[in-house]
Structures are given as C-alpha cells and as structure tokens.
Design an enzyme around this catalytic site. Structure first.
Site, PDB file in Angstrom:
ATOM      1  N   GLU A  50       0.844  -1.185   0.000  1.00  0.00           N
ATOM      2  CA  GLU A  50       0.000   0.000   0.000  1.00  0.00           C
ATOM      3  C   GLU A  50       0.884   1.241   0.000  1.00  0.00           C
ATOM      4  O   GLU A  50       1.861   1.329   0.735  1.00  0.00           O
ATOM      5  CB  GLU A  50      -0.937   0.000   1.213  1.00  0.00           C
ATOM      6  CG  GLU A  50      -1.982  -1.113   1.140  1.00  0.00           C
ATOM      7  CD  GLU A  50      -3.115  -0.909   2.135  1.00  0.00           C
ATOM      8  OE1 GLU A  50      -3.489   0.242   2.408  1.00  0.00           O
ATOM      9  OE2 GLU A  50      -3.629  -1.931   2.628  1.00  0.00           O
ATOM     10  N   LYS A 105       3.862 -16.473  -0.896  1.00  0.00           N
ATOM     11  CA  LYS A 105       3.215 -15.287  -0.338  1.00  0.00           C
ATOM     12  C   LYS A 105       3.141 -15.373   1.177  1.00  0.00           C
ATOM     13  O   LYS A 105       3.456 -14.407   1.891  1.00  0.00           O
ATOM     14  CB  LYS A 105       1.815 -15.147  -0.935  1.00  0.00           C
ATOM     15  CG  LYS A 105       0.980 -14.021  -0.336  1.00  0.00           C
ATOM     16  CD  LYS A 105       1.582 -12.656  -0.591  1.00  0.00           C
ATOM     17  CE  LYS A 105       0.681 -11.555  -0.069  1.00  0.00           C
ATOM     18  NZ  LYS A 105       1.254 -10.213  -0.268  1.00  0.00           N
ATOM     19  N   PHE A 116      12.951  -2.729   7.136  1.00  0.00           N
ATOM     20  CA  PHE A 116      12.020  -3.400   8.052  1.00  0.00           C
ATOM     21  C   PHE A 116      12.612  -3.587   9.444  1.00  0.00           C
ATOM     22  O   PHE A 116      12.130  -4.406  10.220  1.00  0.00           O
ATOM     23  CB  PHE A 116      11.535  -4.739   7.478  1.00  0.00           C
ATOM     24  CG  PHE A 116      10.372  -4.588   6.527  1.00  0.00           C
ATOM     25  CD1 PHE A 116       9.088  -4.905   6.915  1.00  0.00           C
ATOM     26  CD2 PHE A 116      10.560  -4.084   5.261  1.00  0.00           C
ATOM     27  CE1 PHE A 116       8.022  -4.738   6.051  1.00  0.00           C
ATOM     28  CE2 PHE A 116       9.510  -3.908   4.386  1.00  0.00           C
ATOM     29  CZ  PHE A 116       8.225  -4.242   4.785  1.00  0.00           C
ATOM     30  N   GLY A 168       8.983   0.570  16.571  1.00  0.00           N
ATOM     31  CA  GLY A 168       7.899   1.526  16.782  1.00  0.00           C
ATOM     32  C   GLY A 168       6.707   0.854  17.427  1.00  0.00           C
ATOM     33  O   GLY A 168       6.857  -0.024  18.285  1.00  0.00           O
ATOM     34  N   CYS A 189      -3.301  -6.945   5.827  1.00  0.00           N
ATOM     35  CA  CYS A 189      -2.540  -8.077   5.294  1.00  0.00           C
ATOM     36  C   CYS A 189      -1.706  -8.792   6.356  1.00  0.00           C
ATOM     37  O   CYS A 189      -2.032  -9.910   6.751  1.00  0.00           O
ATOM     38  CB  CYS A 189      -1.645  -7.611   4.144  1.00  0.00           C
ATOM     39  SG  CYS A 189      -2.567  -7.099   2.684  1.00  0.00           S
ATOM     40  N   LYS A 192      -3.507 -10.506   9.644  1.00  0.00           N
ATOM     41  CA  LYS A 192      -4.411 -11.636   9.365  1.00  0.00           C
ATOM     42  C   LYS A 192      -3.693 -12.746   8.604  1.00  0.00           C
ATOM     43  O   LYS A 192      -4.011 -13.932   8.757  1.00  0.00           O
ATOM     44  CB  LYS A 192      -5.659 -11.160   8.631  1.00  0.00           C
ATOM     45  CG  LYS A 192      -5.466 -10.576   7.246  1.00  0.00           C
ATOM     46  CD  LYS A 192      -5.784 -11.565   6.136  1.00  0.00           C
ATOM     47  CE  LYS A 192      -5.710 -10.923   4.762  1.00  0.00           C
ATOM     48  NZ  LYS A 192      -5.871 -11.900   3.669  1.00  0.00           N
ATOM     49  N   ARG A 213      -7.579  -0.358   8.771  1.00  0.00           N
ATOM     50  CA  ARG A 213      -7.791  -1.711   9.276  1.00  0.00           C
ATOM     51  C   ARG A 213      -6.654  -2.098  10.224  1.00  0.00           C
ATOM     52  O   ARG A 213      -5.494  -2.025   9.875  1.00  0.00           O
ATOM     53  CB  ARG A 213      -7.870  -2.712   8.114  1.00  0.00           C
ATOM     54  CG  ARG A 213      -9.117  -2.582   7.266  1.00  0.00           C
ATOM     55  CD  ARG A 213      -9.086  -3.531   6.088  1.00  0.00           C
ATOM     56  NE  ARG A 213      -8.004  -3.208   5.156  1.00  0.00           N
ATOM     57  CZ  ARG A 213      -7.703  -3.941   4.086  1.00  0.00           C
ATOM     58  NH1 ARG A 213      -8.364  -5.066   3.837  1.00  0.00           N
ATOM     59  NH2 ARG A 213      -6.717  -3.570   3.286  1.00  0.00           N
TER      60      ARG A 213
END
Length: 434
Positions: free
Chosen positions: A150, A206, A251, A255, A262, A265, A332
């Site tokens: 996103e 994935k 990554f 924080g 994504c 879940k 979300r």
C-alpha cells in the site's frame, strides 16, 4: 489481451487499472454496485498514489470498464481472481467464502482454454482444491500471488520486484505460463525475475514472505523492549546490525508495530493452516511475533500515561496519524488508531489527525475527535506521532510549541528528529530509545 479482474477491492482495482495501462482490454467485476458505480466514474474508493490518473486514463481510452455482471467476463483470455480473504470471525483462519462465491459465479462464463489466475492470498492447498473445478470446464488455474505494498501498489504491479506463477504439470500448465508471460511482457522484458513453480509453492511464497517481514519487524521491536530496560538505543542498534548484508536495514524500524489488512491476518491464517496440517510447531514462533507486535501498542499507551504524570484522565492528547501506514487511508487494524481509542477509553481528550484517513477513522470510531494537525496540537498536553507521514516527519517543533499546552512528544515511529525537538524545549520519548 482481453482480461477480467474478479473483485474490485484494493488489490483488484489497482490490478485492473495497471493492466489497462499496459494496453490490455480490462473489465473489473464486483458484486458491490456502489463501488462499481464510483469506479466507472473514475473515482477510486480508497487512497493510493498514482491510481486516480491510471483509472481516468483507462476509462477515457475505453480499455477499462467496471460492472457487476459476471457475463462480462466471457471472451476474456485471462481471468484474475482478486477477492478478499479476511480473517474468520471468531478465529484466526482465512475466510474463503468470498473466493468460493466468486468462483461459483465465474465458472459458467468460462470457455475451454481460458486461463484463471489467482492473486488472492490463500492458505496453501486452496489452489489445488479449486483446480479440478476449472479443469472440468476446460480452463486452467494458475496461482500468481501479489506482492504489492500500500502506497506503492501501482508501481509494484507494473514493475514488480519478482513474479511467481504456480501451475499444475502438463501441457495446459505450460500454455498458461506463456499466456501470463504475454500479459506481463513489459515487466519481464525489463528484467523482472520469474519463478515458475507448482501451485502449493506459489501459495507458500506469499505466506512465507509476509511471515518473514512480520518476524523482522517484531524482532527489532523485541530488541526495543530490551533496549528500554538497559538504556540502549534501538535505532543505533538497527543501524549497526543493518550494515550486515545478510540482515539489511529495511524493516528494522522499531515503533508501535505493523497493522493493516494483510500482515496481521496473514500470519494468523498461516499459523492456523499449519495447525490443520499437523505442523503447528513449525510456525509456532508466529504467535510470539503477533504478541510482540501487539505489546508495542501497550507500550505507546504506557509512555503517554507515564509522561503525563501517571494518568491521562482529562488530559488532551494529539494523535498524529490514523492510517496503519503512510501514503494510505487504510485504518484496518491500525496501531495508531488502536492507541488513540485506548487513550480515549482511559479518559483522555484525544484529537486525531491524518492527511487521508480521517473519514475512514471517523466511520470506525466516531467517539474520537478529528481535525488538522494544527487543530489536534492546539492546547494538547502531549503530542503523539503514530503514523510516519512525511508531513509529520518534517513537523517544525518550534511551530508545534506555539500550539501545544505541554511540551511532551511521543515518537511512536522513531521518525522525527529527536535532537531538534529537544532543542525546542520538548521532552522527547521514542520507542526503545534513550
């Protein structure tokens, strides 16, 4: 080529617009009539950089259309399945009901030789279970997982960093791969690596990618917990270990943790699927990854309480950020919004600001107050930076001083200049920092 995209949520809308921009003739199909009407007018139902321009161009050219009628999929060479697979209510497994419903509606529209490409994130074994249903009508199912982020989804779709295609063995599978090569020819010609594998491996790619990214984030947040106890600085720690090319710096930003629709879940669904396979112990560490992630929200709340003298009751707190990440309006499972709601529940007067996500946040949590960043900070006893938008990173602490009543800033993303804020008279509190 003629392409249908089944499901016009976040993934499907971006994919449809991107495919049209490559010159394909694309129809997006969704059961939500209101969403389809907006898309047909060129209005995306969410914020994503570059998407409005792609939608407008595709619609103006006639290459991109949207409908609720599944019969519009007839005659397409490739059908992409991009429906959501949310977490089951009351459980951790993936809810595949939307996927199965889409398959039921698509099957009658297929011709022998059609290629169906799954893009949704699904538990391993899902594609294998669906393949026979498509084979019965002469269509070939392949799995082509998405790796979009996103805020960068358009670029990630047009120029991905890798492409994975899972197929069943045989001539039909080989032909399906060639069809997808043609669909994605510009990216492949530009050097995008292509991995052709079996269906199960493509699904696992994935799940494994998301599990690894979540683990890396929670690892550095676990280090932040230790750093807070001993007076170390987790940002310098991350810099130091990040120079190791085997680790890398990306990554490793400590924080308040990850959120969105994504990672949370998907790691839970992966763990649930492993349990079903009798291999729950293989990914049992994901339970702790999830737990560490949620604990960082607790820590942000505690920092606010401690900084405000042991209680936030009646105190005014400015929360800068509602989206789960910058360059998105997605709230979300947003850590920022979760922290805001918890502080409100403890009696604080919370005012939330966000460049794009205020309306989504207001629909979800109308009990909170909302406004611009200046409005949020005006009279605030404490300012919390909880989403790493560029405008918050660049916020002038001297200007903030003219608005806020207190001089406490809590950096939930370790993204602002601590020295500059301290020099302006603020008490700076970071996550895992001195």
């Amino acid at each position: 080529m003629r392409i249908s995209v089944i499901g016009c949520g976040y993934l499907g809308t971006v994919h449809a617009a991107a495919m049209a921009s490559l010159g394909h003739e694309v129809v997006g199909i969704d059961v939500d009539g209101g969403r389809v009407a907006r898309l047909a007018q060129g209005t995306p139902p969410f914020f994503e950089p570059e998407l409005p321009e792609l939608l407008a161009d595709g619609i103006a050219s006639g290459r991109l259309t949207f409908t609720t009628d599944y019969s519009a999929a007839r005659g397409s060479d490739v059908h992409f399945l991009a429906v959501g697979t949310p977490q089951q209510a009351g459980g951790h497994a993936a809810d595949l009901s939307y996927l199965h419903s889409a398959v039921d509606s698509l099957l009658p529209q297929l011709r022998p030789g059609d290629v169906v490409a799954g893009k949704s994130t699904v538990p391993v074994g899902t594609a294998g279970a669906l393949a026979d249903r498509f084979a019965a009508v002469g269509a070939e199912l392949v799995w082509n997982p998405e790796f979009v982020r996103e805020g960068r989804a358009v670029r990630d779709t047009i120029a991905p960093d890798r492409m994975v295609i899972g197929v069943a063995a045989g001539e039909a599978g080989e032909r399906a791969v060639e069809v997808l090569r043609e669909v994605f020819q510009p990216a492949l010609a530009a050097g995008t690596p292509l991995v052709v594998t079996d269906l199960a491996t493509s699904e696992l790619v994935k799940s494994a990618a998301n599990a690894f990214l979540a683990t890396k984030i929670s690892f550095i947040n676990a280090m932040a917990e230790i750093a807070e106890e001993v007076g170390a600085d987790v940002t310098q720690l991350a810099d130091a270990i990040g120079y190791d090319e085997r680790i890398g710096r990306r990554f490793l930003g400590a924080g308040i943790g990850f959120g969105g629709g994504c990672l949370p879940k998907d790691i839970r669904a992966f763990a649930a699927r492993a349990e079903e396979l009798g291999r729950g112990e293989s990914v049992s560490f994901l339970r702790e990854v999830d737990a560490v992630n949620l604990r960082r929200r607790d820590r942000a709340v505690q920092l606010a309480v401690d900084s405000l003298g042991g209680s936030v009751f009646g105190k005014r707190v400015a929360v800068l950020g509602a989206a789960f990440k910058a360059n998105s309006d997605d709230v979300r499972d947003s850590p920022a919004l979760d922290v805001a709601v918890r502080l409100h529940g403890m009696g604080a007067v919370v005012v939330v600001s966000d460049p794009q996500a205020i309306e989504n946040a207001r629909r979800l949590h109308p009990q909170l107050a909302y406004g611009s960043s200046d409005e949020a900070m005006r009279g605030a006893d404490a300012v919390m930076v909880l989403t790493e938008w560029g405008e918050y990173r660049r916020l002038d602490p001297v200007h903030a001083s003219t608005l806020a009543a207190g001089r406490i800033v809590i950096d939930g993303r370790n993204c602002i200049d601590a020295d500059a804020w301290r020099a302006a008279g603020w008490t700076y509190r970071g996550m895992g920092r001195r």
